[in-house]
Write an enzyme that holds these catalytic residues in place. Structure first.
Site, PDB file in Angstrom:
ATOM      1  N   HIS A  45      -1.749  12.121 -31.063  1.00 29.39           N
ATOM      2  CA  HIS A  45      -2.309  10.811 -30.723  1.00 29.39           C
ATOM      3  C   HIS A  45      -3.009  10.181 -31.921  1.00 29.39           C
ATOM      4  O   HIS A  45      -2.968   8.970 -32.107  1.00 29.39           O
ATOM      5  CB  HIS A  45      -3.302  10.945 -29.558  1.00 29.39           C
ATOM      6  CG  HIS A  45      -2.641  11.139 -28.227  1.00 29.39           C
ATOM      7  ND1 HIS A  45      -3.267  11.747 -27.169  1.00 29.39           N
ATOM      8  CD2 HIS A  45      -1.400  10.819 -27.786  1.00 29.39           C
ATOM      9  CE1 HIS A  45      -2.439  11.783 -26.137  1.00 29.39           C
ATOM     10  NE2 HIS A  45      -1.298  11.233 -26.488  1.00 29.39           N
ATOM     11  N   HIS A  93       6.824   9.237 -29.509  1.00 28.39           N
ATOM     12  CA  HIS A  93       5.774  10.136 -29.033  1.00 28.39           C
ATOM     13  C   HIS A  93       6.087  11.596 -29.405  1.00 28.39           C
ATOM     14  O   HIS A  93       5.229  12.307 -29.943  1.00 28.39           O
ATOM     15  CB  HIS A  93       5.629   9.985 -27.519  1.00 28.39           C
ATOM     16  CG  HIS A  93       4.628  10.909 -26.901  1.00 28.39           C
ATOM     17  ND1 HIS A  93       3.287  10.865 -27.198  1.00 28.39           N
ATOM     18  CD2 HIS A  93       4.779  11.923 -26.005  1.00 28.39           C
ATOM     19  CE1 HIS A  93       2.651  11.807 -26.513  1.00 28.39           C
ATOM     20  NE2 HIS A  93       3.537  12.455 -25.782  1.00 28.39           N
ATOM     21  N   ARG A  96      -4.416  22.494 -17.114  1.00 24.60           N
ATOM     22  CA  ARG A  96      -3.424  21.434 -17.265  1.00 24.60           C
ATOM     23  C   ARG A  96      -3.487  20.802 -18.653  1.00 24.60           C
ATOM     24  O   ARG A  96      -2.498  20.272 -19.151  1.00 24.60           O
ATOM     25  CB  ARG A  96      -3.616  20.369 -16.179  1.00 24.60           C
ATOM     26  CG  ARG A  96      -2.504  19.342 -16.158  1.00 24.60           C
ATOM     27  CD  ARG A  96      -2.449  18.564 -14.860  1.00 24.60           C
ATOM     28  NE  ARG A  96      -1.473  17.484 -14.948  1.00 24.60           N
ATOM     29  CZ  ARG A  96      -1.099  16.717 -13.937  1.00 24.60           C
ATOM     30  NH1 ARG A  96      -1.621  16.913 -12.753  1.00 24.60           N
ATOM     31  NH2 ARG A  96      -0.216  15.761 -14.095  1.00 24.60           N
ATOM     32  N   ARG A 102       0.811  -1.231   0.000  1.00 28.86           N
ATOM     33  CA  ARG A 102       0.000   0.000   0.000  1.00 28.86           C
ATOM     34  C   ARG A 102       0.841   1.277   0.000  1.00 28.86           C
ATOM     35  O   ARG A 102       0.372   2.335   0.428  1.00 28.86           O
ATOM     36  CB  ARG A 102      -0.977   0.015   1.177  1.00 28.86           C
ATOM     37  CG  ARG A 102      -1.951  -1.157   1.175  1.00 28.86           C
ATOM     38  CD  ARG A 102      -3.126  -0.923   2.093  1.00 28.86           C
ATOM     39  NE  ARG A 102      -3.937  -2.133   2.195  1.00 28.86           N
ATOM     40  CZ  ARG A 102      -3.783  -3.068   3.124  1.00 28.86           C
ATOM     41  NH1 ARG A 102      -2.878  -2.927   4.051  1.00 28.86           N
ATOM     42  NH2 ARG A 102      -4.567  -4.131   3.123  1.00 28.86           N
ATOM     43  N   GLU A 124       8.852  18.205 -26.602  1.00 30.84           N
ATOM     44  CA  GLU A 124       8.119  18.630 -25.398  1.00 30.84           C
ATOM     45  C   GLU A 124       8.716  19.920 -24.829  1.00 30.84           C
ATOM     46  O   GLU A 124       7.998  20.764 -24.286  1.00 30.84           O
ATOM     47  CB  GLU A 124       8.126  17.527 -24.325  1.00 30.84           C
ATOM     48  CG  GLU A 124       7.430  16.232 -24.725  1.00 30.84           C
ATOM     49  CD  GLU A 124       5.890  16.289 -24.650  1.00 30.84           C
ATOM     50  OE1 GLU A 124       5.333  17.297 -24.176  1.00 30.84           O
ATOM     51  OE2 GLU A 124       5.261  15.313 -25.093  1.00 30.84           O
ATOM     52  N   GLU A 138      -6.444  18.406 -13.608  1.00 31.55           N
ATOM     53  CA  GLU A 138      -6.581  18.337 -15.052  1.00 31.55           C
ATOM     54  C   GLU A 138      -7.974  18.706 -15.547  1.00 31.55           C
ATOM     55  O   GLU A 138      -8.576  18.001 -16.357  1.00 31.55           O
ATOM     56  CB  GLU A 138      -6.222  16.931 -15.539  1.00 31.55           C
ATOM     57  CG  GLU A 138      -5.962  16.873 -17.020  1.00 31.55           C
ATOM     58  CD  GLU A 138      -5.101  15.665 -17.399  1.00 31.55           C
ATOM     59  OE1 GLU A 138      -5.514  14.932 -18.269  1.00 31.55           O
ATOM     60  OE2 GLU A 138      -4.007  15.507 -16.829  1.00 31.55           O
ATOM     61  N   HIS A 197      -0.993  17.290 -28.954  1.00 32.07           N
ATOM     62  CA  HIS A 197      -1.149  15.883 -28.588  1.00 32.07           C
ATOM     63  C   HIS A 197      -2.400  15.255 -29.201  1.00 32.07           C
ATOM     64  O   HIS A 197      -2.427  14.043 -29.426  1.00 32.07           O
ATOM     65  CB  HIS A 197      -1.171  15.718 -27.065  1.00 32.07           C
ATOM     66  CG  HIS A 197       0.188  15.830 -26.436  1.00 32.07           C
ATOM     67  ND1 HIS A 197       0.972  16.958 -26.555  1.00 32.07           N
ATOM     68  CD2 HIS A 197       0.914  14.954 -25.690  1.00 32.07           C
ATOM     69  CE1 HIS A 197       2.102  16.766 -25.890  1.00 32.07           C
ATOM     70  NE2 HIS A 197       2.095  15.567 -25.367  1.00 32.07           N
ATOM     71  N   LYS A 242       6.152  23.013 -16.067  1.00 28.54           N
ATOM     72  CA  LYS A 242       5.145  21.995 -15.810  1.00 28.54           C
ATOM     73  C   LYS A 242       4.639  22.082 -14.371  1.00 28.54           C
ATOM     74  O   LYS A 242       3.433  21.984 -14.115  1.00 28.54           O
ATOM     75  CB  LYS A 242       5.697  20.587 -16.098  1.00 28.54           C
ATOM     76  CG  LYS A 242       4.640  19.522 -15.845  1.00 28.54           C
ATOM     77  CD  LYS A 242       4.876  18.218 -16.553  1.00 28.54           C
ATOM     78  CE  LYS A 242       3.713  17.267 -16.289  1.00 28.54           C
ATOM     79  NZ  LYS A 242       3.922  15.925 -16.829  1.00 28.54           N
ATOM     80  N   ASN A 296      -0.984  19.608 -23.324  1.00 29.21           N
ATOM     81  CA  ASN A 296      -1.186  18.667 -24.425  1.00 29.21           C
ATOM     82  C   ASN A 296      -1.220  19.336 -25.794  1.00 29.21           C
ATOM     83  O   ASN A 296      -1.777  18.778 -26.742  1.00 29.21           O
ATOM     84  CB  ASN A 296      -2.466  17.858 -24.195  1.00 29.21           C
ATOM     85  CG  ASN A 296      -2.317  16.879 -23.047  1.00 29.21           C
ATOM     86  OD1 ASN A 296      -1.251  16.275 -22.871  1.00 29.21           O
ATOM     87  ND2 ASN A 296      -3.362  16.740 -22.255  1.00 29.21           N
TER      88      ASN A 296
END
Lengths: 386, 386
Positions: free
Chosen positions: A274, A287, A263, A143, A207, A259, A270, A249, A267
């Protein structure tokens, strides 16, 4: 709340020895705050690692590519003048294809076999896949145990170092199983980038360029002047680029940890990217390569909407070309393929595709579904042959 | 910090209709606080469930034993006058043997196939195994979604309702993979205990008795007077026993969230009990049965040390016998088997086995390694034939 503050211990200089621990970025998360150490030769500074290991047992999680290059060095740094400590390691197969439950279980198997206890520390040595998997394993083992990241790709250094996202893929989708879990510290030795293939370095640079475009015009200008130094793997240029990326960031995440809106601006490119990764097949392009082409498309669309002037388009194109990144999608991508992939994007809400687009002077962007559909169509047709 | 406060809306009375929502126990965890609703017929109160479902999609996780009895009822309660909502369910095989990664993946498979999103809610309908698995699935799916518990065994109601422990077993050990994750709410309908086998009811009562012995003499006295009502499944007696158990656990966890010392006292009888479960084979005895025998052994050892007087020994023995729980280990257990199993207990630190033992008037205990080894030996020999 997360906030970033740069604590320059020694600013990077041309002298190699002086560039060690050139910068510490503090990610401020209350009682989960942690430092990001950035500099050349940091793996030769045992104290930087050891100060964040609280128990006596360490499990290094790495892969078959990185292990031959850096595993011994990391084990040595952990054990240096420290006979109390026992270090075990588990070497996973390399690649996104192995970011799955079966491979994750190998980490748990090793941790249990080597009798790791609640005070043990997991160390992620590798790129984004290793960081995501080791981080999730640390979150779930007993945990939750301590966790240190040693990212060895520029992409992992400028992206995964901040935000606490960990996880694995499910056969039906990426990153569907995981946890938000913060490390004790992140150690970025820019020397590890010396063994990184050129394409992977450039992928990370995509990035870095993104942070400039969405919110940091000064940083973008610095990149325009220092791209050759970055590509030549100059340690102090790399350290500065990584530092500013982590700071940017951390600031964005601080303002919007969950998000919901801001946030999402991280992207930029992206959604198009994607679509390229999905339509072209994952693994064909890195990527950052898909993101680079995606950013050019987002910038083109922003210009068509009249939201930015032509100089920004040219500068974005130019800097990505300097980095030898692709600036248009692969030929296999059709308008139809883009539309199909973009329809199932996570950012679709009530049938409306929201996009990150530039708007205003360099360094400004918006996340919006309120745009003329014709501009999107025109961009897709301009970049696809059919 | 966790603290418990009882907010009796309507105290349980003999009239059936009045016993609904007899009690709410508030588990106070700052922004992760949640209510535990306890009463008869609560599954017929759709609002109690619906008020904690924020999104439009619900996944009920249950097992093959519970589904035929309560799944329709729960789905009806969720959907009652609520056409907005879509409810899916996944029915897992029943039993501790299925608390593994393979079965957990079935929950993720179903969640992804039925397009659960970040605002979805997972509902655990079942005993401890279902609660642990569904809770961990909720913690990890999309890095965390909402989670409601509907525990249907007394053991799960008085133990798993508080503390946030979720997880699965690894082939090499129990509960090694998991998360601390809090539910939105816990709904305890005491009517679900009407279908619980007698042995399982008694198993839960062992944990109820434990709370009395370690810290709540008044509650212990109440149990002595009301054991027949509990065994007869009187709704208001059950509701009171569950309420006081949850309150006691919440208070202990509040004082020691990280299980460093005080929280260990919740494990009275568990060291001896785990030895029985290991030595006898898991699944032979129910957990609470092993704990009952273990508590008698711990109480016996406390008396040998001169820490408690004989009346406490007699009262403990008497109340467990009333509940038809075992008060000595099975014949297969030898002194040697106890010693072997206890040597690898998690509570061993630097070779010293720490135990929870009673000390002082009824309702007081200690967690200590500072005791005469001879008393432990004498207890083992008194309870084992060889």
């Amino acid at each position: 709340m997360i906030s970033a503050s740069a604590a320059p211990v020694m600013e990077g200089t041309p002298q190699k020895t002086d560039s060690r621990v050139s910068t510490i970025v503090e990610v401020d998360l209350g009682n989960r705050s942690y430092p990001i150490y950035i500099g050349s030769g940091l793996l030769d500074e045992p104290d930087l690692l050891q100060r964040h290991v609280h128990g006596k047992r360490v499990l290094v999680v790495t892969n078959t590519t990185i292990a031959p290059m850096y595993l011994d060095k990391v084990i040595k740094a952990l054990a240096h003048e420290n006979s109390n400590i026992s270090v075990e390691s588990v070497i996973l197969p390399d690649g996104e294809a192995y970011k799955d439950m079966e491979t994750l279980m190998k980490v748990f198997d090793k941790a249990i076999e080597s009798r790791m206890d609640r005070r043990c520390t997991f160390v992620a040595l590798g790129g984004g896949v290793i960081g995501d998997m080791c981080g999730f394993a640390a979150a779930a083992f007993l945990r939750g145990v301590n966790f240190i990241q040693i990212p060895t790709t520029l992409m992992a250094q400028v992206d995964s170092s901040v935000g606490g996202k960990t996880g694995i893929n499910h056969p039906l989708g990426k990153n569907l199983i995981g946890a938000f879990y913060q490390p004790q510290s992140v150690l970025i030795d820019t020397d590890t980038l010396n063994t990184l293939p050129d394409r992977e370095l450039a992928s990370g640079i995509a990035e870095v360029v993104k942070y400039g475009l969405i919110r940091d015009a000064d940083f973008f200008e610095w990149q325009e002047k220092n791209m050759q130094a970055l590509l030549g793997r100059d340690p102090s240029a790399l350290a500065y680029a990584i530092k500013r990326s982590c700071e940017n960031k951390a600031e964005v995440v601080a303002l919007d940890e969950k998000e919901s809106g801001l946030r999402a601006t991280l992207n930029l490119g992206h959604t198009f990217g994607h679509a390229i990764e999905t339509g072209f097949g994952y693994g064909q392009w890195l990527h950052g390569e898909a993101v680079a082409a995606g950013m050019v498309m987002a910038v083109d669309m922003s210009r068509r909407l009249g939201w930015i002037d032509d100089t920004i388009v040219e500068r974005a194109l130019n800097i990505l070309q300097q980095a030898k990144l692709p600036t248009s999608p692969p030929e296999i991508m059709t308008v139809e393929k883009f539309k199909t992939a973009m329809a199932v994007d996570k950012k679709v809400a009530d049938g409306l595709l929201r996009l990150i687009l530039l708007k205003g002077p360099l360094g400004n962007c918006v996340f919006t579904g309120d745009y003329d559909r014709k501009a999107l169509d025109d961009t897709l047709h301009a970049f696809c042959k059919s």
